[in-house]
Design a protein around this motif. Structure first.
Motif, PDB file in Angstrom:
ATOM      1  N   LEU A   1     -18.695-113.981  15.305  1.00  0.00           N
ATOM      2  CA  LEU A   1     -18.818-112.827  16.189  1.00  0.00           C
ATOM      3  C   LEU A   1     -20.205-112.749  16.818  1.00  0.00           C
ATOM      4  CD1 LEU A   1     -16.919-110.306  13.914  1.00  0.00           C
ATOM      5  CD2 LEU A   1     -16.154-111.067  16.173  1.00  0.00           C
ATOM      6  N   GLY A   2     -21.241-113.071  16.045  1.00  0.00           N
ATOM      7  CA  GLY A   2     -22.586-113.067  16.600  1.00  0.00           C
ATOM      8  C   GLY A   2     -22.756-114.120  17.675  1.00  0.00           C
ATOM      9  N   ALA A   3     -22.255-115.334  17.408  1.00  0.00           N
ATOM     10  CA  ALA A   3     -22.347-116.407  18.406  1.00  0.00           C
ATOM     11  C   ALA A   3     -21.552-116.057  19.662  1.00  0.00           C
ATOM     12  CB  ALA A   3     -21.849-117.716  17.805  1.00  0.00           C
ATOM     13  N   LEU A   4     -20.395-115.439  19.478  1.00  0.00           N
ATOM     14  CA  LEU A   4     -19.589-115.035  20.629  1.00  0.00           C
ATOM     15  C   LEU A   4     -20.322-114.003  21.470  1.00  0.00           C
ATOM     16  CD1 LEU A   4     -16.975-114.912  22.280  1.00  0.00           C
ATOM     17  CD2 LEU A   4     -16.074-113.290  20.595  1.00  0.00           C
ATOM     18  N   LEU A   5     -20.952-113.052  20.836  1.00  0.00           N
ATOM     19  CA  LEU A   5     -21.678-112.019  21.567  1.00  0.00           C
ATOM     20  C   LEU A   5     -22.840-112.621  22.358  1.00  0.00           C
ATOM     21  CD1 LEU A   5     -21.871-109.004  22.126  1.00  0.00           C
ATOM     22  CD2 LEU A   5     -23.312-108.776  20.097  1.00  0.00           C
ATOM     23  N   VAL A   6     -23.574-113.541  21.746  1.00  0.00           N
ATOM     24  CA  VAL A   6     -24.674-114.199  22.451  1.00  0.00           C
ATOM     25  C   VAL A   6     -24.146-115.009  23.636  1.00  0.00           C
ATOM     26  CG1 VAL A   6     -26.483-115.954  22.260  1.00  0.00           C
ATOM     27  CG2 VAL A   6     -26.184-114.266  20.443  1.00  0.00           C
ATOM     28  N   ALA A   7     -23.073-115.750  23.412  1.00  0.00           N
ATOM     29  CA  ALA A   7     -22.507-116.558  24.491  1.00  0.00           C
ATOM     30  C   ALA A   7     -22.071-115.688  25.664  1.00  0.00           C
ATOM     31  CB  ALA A   7     -21.323-117.377  23.967  1.00  0.00           C
ATOM     32  N   LEU A   8     -21.420-114.583  25.384  1.00  0.00           N
ATOM     33  CA  LEU A   8     -20.996-113.681  26.448  1.00  0.00           C
ATOM     34  C   LEU A   8     -22.195-113.114  27.206  1.00  0.00           C
ATOM     35  CD1 LEU A   8     -18.130-111.738  24.629  1.00  0.00           C
ATOM     36  CD2 LEU A   8     -17.867-113.313  26.557  1.00  0.00           C
TER      37      LEU A   8
END
Length: 241
Positions: A211-218
């Motif tokens: 979830l953290g990586a997804l948020l950064v990517a977005l």
């Protein structure tokens, strides 16, 4: 005679839409396992719960048997990699952006992404409501629901954002490699300490990472697509006689 020197043509600019498509692929690659894992945890899927329990029990037995290492893990997780410490690092970067680079929009973007990470983890904890592990001989304690790990999610978001800023402003090779190494050790290390100390199931940590990586990517893909990367003059080789 030597043939006349011909300058190599400059690299063709990358289409913003091509960059956006690549970013969308990365986001999708993170979103699918993150959503699937959240759904499996929320539904208490038996194979997942069983594997979580086996790994957590094995880690707890070792934590009880190695008090020195366990004490070191508590120091790391409570002080070095604590979410408050991570948010302070992010706040320092935000202040630097606003004052040193006059990049107020980017500073606001970074601050908002970090705040959104906190909101996301708290919302999912309330929605999923997963109990934390309970041990007869605990080595540490924690509050609130288990999924996702707030330590893992916050470390991933902050380290990811800081790496993005370093890359964006042209960090040198040594600084970049050092920052990547520190970020990897921090993100992986904080997740392992949470399981070792018996306050999270392994999938809580994996969920926090995803979830953290997804948020950064977005955040990165959206900002770069909308506002573009800063102009960094390309190095042109000297013309040979």
């Amino acid at each position: 005679m030597h043939p006349p020197h011909v300058d190599a043509p400059p690299d063709a600019p990358v289409s913003p839409w091509a960059t956006a498509r690549r970013g969308a692929v990365v986001c999708a690659a993170l979103a699918v396992p993150a959503v699937l894992l959240t759904a499996l945890v929320a539904s208490s899927w038996h194979p997942l719960v069983s594997a979580d329990g086996d790994l957590a029990r094995a880690a707890h037995r070792r934590a009880v048997g190695h008090p020195g290492l366990t004490h070191a893990c508590r120091i790391l997780t409570d002080w070095v990699w604590d979410p408050t410490t991570m948010r302070l690092l992010c706040a320092a970067a935000v202040v630097w952006l606003a004052r040193r680079r006059s990049a107020r929009l980017l500073a606001l973007w970074v601050a908002a992404t970090c705040a959104l990470g906190t909101l996301l983890q708290q919302s999912l904890k309330a929605l999923v409501g997963r109990p934390r592990p309970v041990w007869p001989d605990p080595v540490d304690s924690a509050h609130y629901a288990a999924f996702p790990s707030g330590h893992a999610l916050t470390a991933t978001v902050v380290c990811g954002l800081l790496l993005w800023l370093l890359r964006r402003y042209g960090a040198g090779r040594v600084l970049w490699l050092t920052a990547v190494a520190v970020a990897v050790v921090s993100v992986v290390g904080v997740g392992l300490t949470r399981v070792w100390l018996g306050v999270h199931w392994p999938t809580d940590v994996v969920g926090g990472w995803l979830l953290g990586a997804l948020l950064v990517a977005l955040a990165v893909v959206t900002y770069e697509h909308r506002y573009g990367a800063p102009h960094v003059p390309a190095h042109r080789p000297e013309r040979q006689p």
